[in-house]
Every structure is written in C-alpha cells, then in structure tokens.
Design an enzyme around this catalytic site. Sequence first.
Site, PDB file in Angstrom:
ATOM      1  N   LYS A 195     -12.930   5.930   7.990  1.00  0.00           N
ATOM      2  CA  LYS A 195     -13.125   7.159   7.208  1.00  0.00           C
ATOM      3  C   LYS A 195     -14.621   7.491   7.112  1.00  0.00           C
ATOM      4  CE  LYS A 195     -12.205   7.344   2.697  1.00  0.00           C
ATOM      5  NZ  LYS A 195     -13.286   8.023   1.950  1.00  0.00           N
ATOM      6  N   HIS A 251       0.840  -1.190   0.000  1.00  0.00           N
ATOM      7  CA  HIS A 251       0.000   0.000   0.000  1.00  0.00           C
ATOM      8  C   HIS A 251       0.875   1.239   0.000  1.00  0.00           C
ATOM      9  CE1 HIS A 251      -4.146  -1.285   0.284  1.00  0.00           C
ATOM     10  NE2 HIS A 251      -3.778  -2.255   1.081  1.00  0.00           N
TER      11      HIS A 251
END
Length: 918
Positions: free
Chosen positions: A574, A142
């Site tokens: 999020k 990532h």
Amino acid sequence: MTQDNQALREDIRLLGRLLGDALRNYEGEELFAAVESIRQTATRFSRGGDPADARELDRLLKRLSRDATVAVVRAFSFFSHLANIAEDQQQIRAMRAARRSRTPLPGSLEQTFALLAQRGIAPARVAELLNRAHVMPVLTAHPTEVRRRSILDAEREIARLLDARELAAAQDDRDEVDAIDARLSAQIGTLWQTRMLRPQRLTVEDEIVNALSYWRTTFVPEMPRLYAALERTLGAERVAPFLRLGSWIGGDRDGHPQVSAATLRAALTAQAELVFDHYLREVHALGAELSMAALLVDVDPELAALADRSPDHSPQRADEPYRRALTGLYARLVATAQSLGLLLRAPGALGPADPYANAQALAADLAVVTRSLQHHRSAALAEQRLAPLARAVDVFGLHGATLDLRQSSDVLEGVVAELFAAAEACPDYRKLVEAERVKLLARELAHTRPLRSPHLAYSERTRAELAVFDAARELRARFGPHAIDKHIVSHTEQLSDLLEVALLQKETGLLTGTELRCCALMVVPLFETIDDLARAPAILRDLLAHPGLRHLLIPAIEGRPLQEVMLGYSDSNKDGGFLASNWHLYLATQRLRQLFDEQGVQLRLFHGRGGTVGRGGGPSFEAILAQPPGSVRGQIRLTEQGEIIQAKYADPRIGRRHLELLVSAVLQSSLLPAQESARAHRQYEAALQEIAQHAHHAYRALVYGTEGFAEFFFSATPIAEIMELNIGSRPASRKATGRIEDLRAIPWVFSWGQCRLLLPGWYGFGSGIDAYLSAAASAAARRQRLELLRSMHAHWPFFRALTSNMEMVLAKADLAVAGRYAQLAPDRQRGRAIFATIRREFELTVKHWLAISGQRALLESNPELARNIRLRRPYLDPLNHLQVELIKRYRAGATDERVKRGIHLTINGVSAGLRNTG
C-alpha cells in the site's frame, strides 16, 4: 478437451442445474428467467464491451424489484461458491489420478526427494535439516473471510457428496448416483434457504470457533499423516516435530480493541479442549482395538507396570493389559484436563489418576505402548491409530497451536511511558531521543527492582496491556512454554520499540534465567513500510552489537542464538506499490541474512502474506523457492489469512497437499543450490533495482500524488460498504480520518478486488519496464535489455514468481466492469482522468509482460487457470453489475435494508468468485 476438463464442466453444469432447480422451486420461473437474461447480457458485455449491452444491462437491473434484486444476487453468489467446490473436486481428481498412475505431483514429497537425489543430497542430510527445522503456518483472522460457518458446513457436505458421486459413477452404480443427486438437490435447497450474511459483526470468540473447524477436519488428522509419509519416504524411524501450527486469533491486539487477556485465555482454552477431546477419543478407540490377552502375548514389563497403575479394576479386563494401560492413560488425560480447567465432551474416567505434568509425560506413556507392541511382533497394530496419536501429541502438545501476541509499537511506547512517569523514573519518556531511550531502557532492564506497583493507579489501556502479559505468563505455566513464546511488534521503527517489550516482560515476570536473564517471549520486529524495510538491518545490527541487550532479547536454541524477524507484505504494498514492495522485501531479506551470518545468529523469517497478490499472496511453494539463496535454511513461518484458510484447508485432502507443498518448498529452498550464476544474479538485481524505482514513482504519483485520488477510491470502489459489513471483528481503519494512509491494507486490497481492477497486484510494473527499456542508448541496447528481462523470467525464481502472480491478477481484472465503478465517482471529469491513467498503465503492463514472457495472450502458458477464470466470468460479472446498481441506489438515499443487504451479498459473491481477494 481433456477428460479432466470435461469432468470439471460436468460438475459445474450439475451444480448449476441443481441451483437453477432450487431457484425455480423457491422463487419461480420469472426470477429464473431474469437471472438467465442478466447472465447472457453480462457475458456479451464482457466479451465486447458494447455500449448497447451496457444499456441493456442497466435496463434489466433497474427493472428488478428490491426483493428480486436480492434473490438474483444470492443466485449468482451461490453459483460462485458452487464453482469453487467444483474446482476443489478437480484438484482431488488430479491427486487421485497421480496416485493411480504413480506419477508424482509437482511439489510432492516424492518429486522433491527425487530432485534432491539427482543433486546428490542423501536422505541423511534431509533428516539432519528437519531435525533442526522450524516450519509453521500461522492462522490469522482478518476481515476478508465473508462466509458464515453455516454456509461453510453446508458447502463441505456438498463437496463430500460430489466426491461420493464421482466414485459411484466410476463403479457404474446408477442407483447410488441418483440417490446422491437427490441428496445434493436437497443440500443445495437448504443452502438456498440459509442466510448468507451474519446479522452482527463477528466477535473474537466467533473467529476462534471458526478457525477450530479447520483443526478438526484437516490439521489434527492430516499433520500426523504427513509426518508418516515423510518418514516412509526418508526411510527414517522418526523425524523431529519441525512442522507445527501457529495462530494469531485471540492474541493479535494491533488495532483490535476486542482482543484482551480474556480472549487470550479463551483461545488457548478452546484449542486445548479440542486437542484433548481428540486424544481422549483416540485413546478410547485404542482401548477397544487392543484387546490382546496376557495369556496369549508377552507384554513388555513397562506396559505391565502401566496397566498395574490403572484405576481400571474390572475383573473382565484383568487379563487385558493394553486395555487397562489405556484406561489409565485415559484417566490421566481426564485429570490433566480438569487441572487445566478444560471442559470436555468426552466421557469421564473410570477412576481418579494423577494428571500429566506436561506433554512429554503423555508421549512417554504412549511410547511404552508402542514398544510393547513391537516387543511381541505387533508393531503393525500401532501404525493406524497409535502412531498418529503419538505424533499429534508431539505436534500439538497440551496447548494446540502456538499463540502469538502482537501489538503496535506506539501503544507499547505509551504503556512504558506511563510506567516510567508513575514510578518517577522519567517524567516524559516520549520526549527522549532514541539514544536516550535505549540508555534508559537498558538501565531498567539491568535492574531487578520493578517499575510497576500494585499501589499505583494506571490508565485503562496500560492495565489492559499488562494484563495480557500477565495472562501469557500464567498460560505458559499451565500449558507449557510452546503455548505462547513470541511477541510481535508492529510498526517497528527503532531499537527502543523492541526494548519496550522486553521491559514489559520484566515487569510481568517473563524474564527467565538467573545470571543471564532472557525474555521468555521472543521479541519479533515487524517491518512493514518501504522505509521500515530499508531501516531493518541497521536496527537489528544495533541490537546484535549491544553487549548488554543481545543475550536478553535473543534466545539460544540448541546452543545457537536465533532471532525471528517478520516482514509485512501488505503495508509495504500500500505504501510503495506491488513491484517496489516485493523488491524491498527481497533486499531486506538478503541484507538481514548477510548481517545475521556475520554475527553468528540464526535468522528465521516470518512472512506476513495475505490472500491476494497485493498482500504478498500467491502459491506458497513458488514464494518460498523465490526467496534469496540461503535465507530459508529450514526456518520459516508464514501467515495463512482470510478466505485462503478456507480455500486451502476446508477439504482435508487439499489441506494435506498444501502442507506437503510447504514442506517440499522448505526442503528444496534449503538444500538445492541457486539456479542462476552469481554474475547473472548481479545483472538481474541491478535491472530490477532500476525497474522498481520507476515503478515506485509511478505508483506513488497515482495514489499519493494525484489530486482527488482518495475521493476517487472511496467512491469508485465499495470501500464504504465493506467497512459496514460484518466480516471480521477488526475495524477496517486504524483511524477515522478518511485518508488512505490510515486505512488498513486488507480492506484497501479487498476493495480493488471487488471493482475488478485489482490495482495493488500490478500497478507500476508497466511504467517500470517502459522506463527501463527507454533508458537504453540505442535500439540494440533496448533489445539487449529485453533479452535480459526474458532471461530473468526464465532463470530467476524470484522474478518468475513475482510476474506469475501478477499475470494471474491481470487475467482476473476486467476494465470494462471496472469502468462502470469509475462512473460512481461524483466528480465525473476527474474520475474519467484517473481511470484513463489506470487504463494506460494496465495496457502498458500487459504489453510489456507479453513481450517478456513470449506469449500472445495472458495465461497462454497456464491454460488450466485461464479455463477456470473463463468458466467463472458468466456468473461473476453479473454480481459486479448488480453491485454497481445497488451502490447507486444506496448512495442516492435508498434506506431500505434490502438494498444494503444486496450490496453485502454481492461483496460475498465477488469474493467467492475471485477466491484470493483479501
């Protein structure tokens, strides 16, 4: 100050002094003096937040030329890297001290088995659990690992020299210490002259190569050693290979256009080449070591037969049966590699041989060698090399790590819709409601005739997706079924999302069996948002209750149905904030466990945890113990992402320690009863449910309900600059919209870390607790609620782990530094208002947390972590101030490449300084 603290400080001073020497040597005294002035002023500002210090910092930074700015940034960045090495050495020092004093480290196998014994759990029960367990760390690539491999290699050598220096100092060998200091100086000089940034964006192939470097140093040598330690502690002859390695690198297509059938093949081939090189090297070394002559030992008949089949006909080895047998093994390994199309670095075989059909055949030959050694009382000769090699074959097979496939549900839906339309089976699949989709998919899965035709033209995307499934089928045939055995469906929102993957398996020859067919690749739903987590039990209940689909999608493992479910920590955070995300993950886990128990299906949870607390990060040991009771049961997978891979596994000893912690946590969570009573547990859950609702509201009000918040985020953090950095191969945003909803969770969290707010790791907790306490009807009721919160912290592992991680984030945050980033917002008035809201929530969170934990200051109960953060601040804070200054220049129109490079270097340095920011 303890002796260990003193040793850490001395290591930091030594590395800092050598870096200073390099700075003087290559850049001059003037630049060295500038670095010191900036460091001292930033330290004063961090301690007091004096506006005069802020002005002095601005003056010092503005005076720097562009070349000098880049050099100063590199100096502070490299110090952060060197401080990490010193901290790692501190861990190694603690492990050595524990071995010398025979004091088990927390979470070690020794401590775990002692704890289990105290609770009356016998080794036989542990062995029984391990024989049906499945534990797998899964490496993912990532965009948070910002270091180049050249930098990583140089840092490994510095770490090795620092360790050697400590051993030489312990022996009072001053000559060796001085020699090592000279080598350290040279290595740090090399580091200083090595480019820190990549000139191009990383490719998937680069990420594959980077990940394999951890295999060589840690996973391949250390996993067999961990098994050996486990067997010694258990007193067992052999433990089943329950601990294996997984990977997403090369198979994760979600939002990643570079991942394809080609990268899938490249990843598995590279993994296989590495393990084959290891096997060949070890077999070759065994041949040199096992020199016993037939005249002197009575070998087992099986070993004699193995030797007779060898292509080694040298008269010099005619009476050395082990060497001839191992030469035969070597030749078969080489033939196997050739049949798999692998390119090896090892020398060729002495003659032709038949390839191994599978890893079990290789393991059987190694077992013959082991039994023969035992036959003539030479079992001890097998322990050093043969036993670890046999265990490596058990764990890594012919393929290395199990490679997962992953794709987003909307992409898979589009492929299925195109197949239906091209075959004239359904003109517009996307328009069907869910019940109609399930009915159509179930009908097609029951048919043997294919939808796919070689005579029809498909879109490029559909061809690419089908090619991945075709490649998976071919690679399973070559390397074995463990090479690829799962397909993860991102953004699972309904049952049809899972059935679409089953249909694509049918169309690509991945359904196995005759009368009762089953998907060769387990279809794993990934639930990511708060709403998805709430829907998860209903979706899986529909699957388990469907008479025609349950057997098709859910495989039977050792006679019992087993289904894996992945939980996403990043997007749920999020979406709903730190506290609400963790609470809904807990509830989803609890409800799924209850559902699967009712249906008689074994549940394996796959935790998609990131590096930072905002993405589910924090110590894995505590996170596993914090799972709802009964939800582990020996079955768990979890991702290891970004710079956390480097922090955990770059050093083999630290890597072994983390693997041991993982195993210990699974044993304790699976075998020990819950600490709290059922009544207390219900009280705790009711309280946290109420708190999480308020926290969720506060977070959503800020991030999605505050006018101009998106503009504030994109201007008051370095998100725009992060999106340009050549960190990883994956785009930072799913869609180029500029909306927070479309931004990937990883850069979202990474950006908040860079500006030192670390907002996703704490925001909403203060409001949640405040609303919960304020709802009390009286002062006495308020005190009762506070006491309940204190009891939750003391007795509930979930709440304790959650708040411990939050406290670490609060301690790493710095509002004085963050305030300088807030001034980057073009709309100053709105920026000040938003930052004031964030500051109030921060202060409220700290206030309530100290009241709950009974501390006077953050990390009062964890002085070691407090010390580490304190030691970093003088070198971390200047990087933030430099970053702000460079962003100002860049956004004001400075097009000089040095400005852009300076920003990217500060991103690198801040990431290294915070360690878990991605």
